[in-house]
Design an enzyme around this catalytic site. Structure first.
Site, PDB file in Angstrom:
ATOM      1  N   ARG A 176     109.492 -56.610  17.578  1.00 35.01           N
ATOM      2  CA  ARG A 176     109.721 -55.936  18.856  1.00 35.01           C
ATOM      3  C   ARG A 176     111.223 -55.753  19.065  1.00 35.01           C
ATOM      4  O   ARG A 176     111.942 -56.720  19.315  1.00 35.01           O
ATOM      5  CB  ARG A 176     109.122 -56.725  20.022  1.00 35.01           C
ATOM      6  CG  ARG A 176     109.455 -56.089  21.371  1.00 35.01           C
ATOM      7  CD  ARG A 176     108.498 -56.442  22.499  1.00 35.01           C
ATOM      8  NE  ARG A 176     108.531 -57.841  22.890  1.00 35.01           N
ATOM      9  CZ  ARG A 176     107.921 -58.310  23.988  1.00 35.01           C
ATOM     10  NH1 ARG A 176     107.249 -57.487  24.779  1.00 35.01           N
ATOM     11  NH2 ARG A 176     107.983 -59.590  24.269  1.00 35.01           N
ATOM     12  N   ASP A 459     108.610 -65.947  29.239  1.00 33.99           N
ATOM     13  CA  ASP A 459     109.705 -65.124  28.727  1.00 33.99           C
ATOM     14  C   ASP A 459     110.301 -64.351  29.893  1.00 33.99           C
ATOM     15  O   ASP A 459     110.033 -64.662  31.059  1.00 33.99           O
ATOM     16  CB  ASP A 459     109.253 -64.230  27.563  1.00 33.99           C
ATOM     17  CG  ASP A 459     108.253 -63.159  27.978  1.00 33.99           C
ATOM     18  OD1 ASP A 459     108.023 -62.966  29.189  1.00 33.99           O
ATOM     19  OD2 ASP A 459     107.700 -62.497  27.081  1.00 33.99           O
TER      20      ASP A 459
END
Length: 537
Positions: A176, A459
């Site tokens: 990512r 996160d």
């Protein structure tokens, strides 16, 4: 005594400047070929990137003025055409029933490769603080993982190594990169900072693409934070340029797009269409989606004010509409539909563990029953639980693409039905928002982008939801279950309460608290990671 390693030098193309610290081994990632690709991508795509970011601001302004998100009339032909499909699943992406997410530090990379998951989302974005060392060393770790040479010894002497070097048995790596909104201040082209995602793309392709192909897989990506199909087109343009530059066959790169912004939910088919020869599927990025709902409608009326963050489940009508539409859209076009992340992690508390495993099982069973082809977990200890649920539904089939979910009837009204969300705003919920945001920011500022907080792996998305919800509640003067109105003074009072219970006390968290209060009480900032990055060296 051995001589200290020499500081490497870089063969810089014209117009390229690298200002980050150079450590031994960095020159292998920051090769001339990689930096030339960075430069060519920046020069070709930077004007369009800036226009797309400006377009995002125009959408938010239009919503603030009363225009709701809607299906685009100019792309109706894409939605109405029944015949187009994305490319067939690429090697290593046919069966995706369990995917693990995590940062790319060396120990976590090894743990992910040994996890037994089918796919590992190697996260250079929300689970990664963009310190220069993390940016470059993450690519070193990915290269070494693909090559089967990665190992690590902790400061306490514990050794980590791959259980298998057979890449057909190991998880497929899907990297990512950073989203279009983030820049890499340590790489300048013609005096301008380069989009962080283009730096991540170029470094990854040049270091690992050939190794991935030799292993029988390929360079695969998860694309974050898309808000418009033209942003997907921008990625597609980057893929075409990169493949040509590196002599990779067209379609070698495959990308799964996270539908994690409110505007993107209204353009799922268009996003797949723009990437169709490179598309691998869509993912329900549920936590960032909640953040985007709050952000996009933050100044509108009370019908867009969400209750406590922890009370908004995937069964809320607007969340259920979004996930069911995602499955229908993907399967109609031959793409995988990947479920959202379960943040639960195992602990030494047996009661907490029982809750965690039950939560993951219920979450994954709902997704599998709805037609998802796989889903995310945040810890190796949850991989088997997720697999068992999907095994029970999939059996020997690698996916559920045959389930086109023609029964799903979701339109703009259902996606926008935030007002039907059960729950209310509470003092405990406000305190929880402050607690999680401060703890996460404190860790992020030290270089840790994935943090275990209260038995959950958090996160940046969680901190984004938390600080945005506080901002919205203050902006609208929300009244809590205690009868108190949410004001800046109440937020500061609760912040002081939270600090007294954190290890190290106020002094250890002062920078994080100052940043949180600025983000929650000051002028709204689109992404905390952009603001927080200014504090990084």
């Amino acid at each position: 005594m051995a001589a200290p390693p020499m500081t490497p030098t870089l063969d810089l193309p014209e117009g390229v400047l690298v200002t980050g610290e150079l450590r031994p081994g960095y020159e292998q990632i920051l090769s001339r070929t990689a930096l030339e690709l960075v430069a060519s991508l920046h020069r070709a795509l930077e004007p369009a990137r800036r226009e797309r970011l400006a377009a995002r601001a125009r959408v938010v302004q239009a919503v603030a003025e009363g225009t709701d998100l809607h299906l685009l009339p100019e792309t109706r032909h894409v939605r109405d055409d029944p015949d187009w499909r994305v490319a067939p699943p690429a090697p290593g992406l046919v069966d995706r029933r369990v995917e693990m997410t995590g940062p790319t530090d060396r120990r976590m990379t090894i743990n992910a490769m040994n996890s037994g998951a089918r796919v590992w989302l190697a996260d250079q974005e929300d689970a990664n603080t963009p310190l220069w060392a993390n940016v470059v060393e993450g690519q070193i770790n990915l290269r070494d993982a693909v090559a089967g040479t990665i190992s690590f010894t902790s400061p306490t002497g514990k050794e980590y190594a791959l259980e298998s070097t057979d890449q057909q048995r190991n998880p497929t790596i899907v990297m990512r990169p950073r989203g279009w909104h983030l820049e890499e201040k340590h790489v300048l082209v013609d005096g301008e900072p380069v989009a962080g995602g283009l730096v991540d793309l170029a470094l990854y392709l040049c270091a690992s693409a050939r190794l991935q192909l030799d292993a029988g897989k390929g360079p695969y990506l998860y694309l974050p934070k898309l808000e418009h199909h033209l942003e997907a087109r921008l990625w597609n343009d980057a893929f075409l340029l990169a493949q040509d530059a590196l002599d990779l066959p067209r379609g070698t790169i495959r990308a799964t797009c996270l539908i994690e912004t409110y505007p993107a939910a209204f353009q799922m088919e268009e996003i797949l269409y723009e990437l169709r020869e490179h598309a691998a599927g869509l993912n329900a990025g549920r936590w960032d989606y909640l953040f985007s709902v709050i952000k996009t409608y933050r100044t509108r009326g009370t019908e867009y004010i969400l209750p406590d963050r922890n009370s908004v489940t995937m069964t809320a009508p607007f969340m259920r509409a979004y996930t069911e539409l995602l499955v229908r859209t993907c399967h109609r076009r031959g793409a995988h539909a990947i479920g959202g992340m379960s943040a639960f992690i195992p602990s030494r508390d047996e009661d907490a563990n029982a809750i965690a495993y039950a939560g993951v099982t219920a979450d994954k069973r709902r997704e599998a029953d709805d037609g998802f082809d796989g889903s995310w977990v945040a810890h190796p200890g949850m991989v088997e639980t997720c697999r068992e649920v999907f095994d029970a539904v999939l059996g020997d089939s690698p996916h559920q693409l045959h389930r086109t979910r023609e029964d799903v009837r979701v339109g703009p009204a259902e996606l926008l039905d935030v007002a039907a969300t059960p729950g209310r705003a509470t003092r405990a919920g406000l305190r929880s928002d402050i607690d999680v945001a401060v703890q996460y920011l404190a860790a992020w500022l030290t270089g840790k982008g994935a943090v275990a907080i209260h038995h959950l792996m958090e996160d940046a998305a969680t901190a984004e939801i938390s600080r945005s919800q506080v901002w919205q509640w203050v902006h609208h003067g929300v009244v809590l279950d205690t009868g108190e109105q949410v004001t800046p003074e109440l937020v500061r009072t609760l912040t002081d309460e939270v600090l007294t219970g954190l290890p190290g006390g106020p002094d250890a968290h002062r920078q994080a608290v100052d940043l949180f209060l600025e983000l929650a009480l000051g002028e709204y900032v689109d992404f905390l990671t952009v603001r927080a990055s200014a504090s990084l060296p």
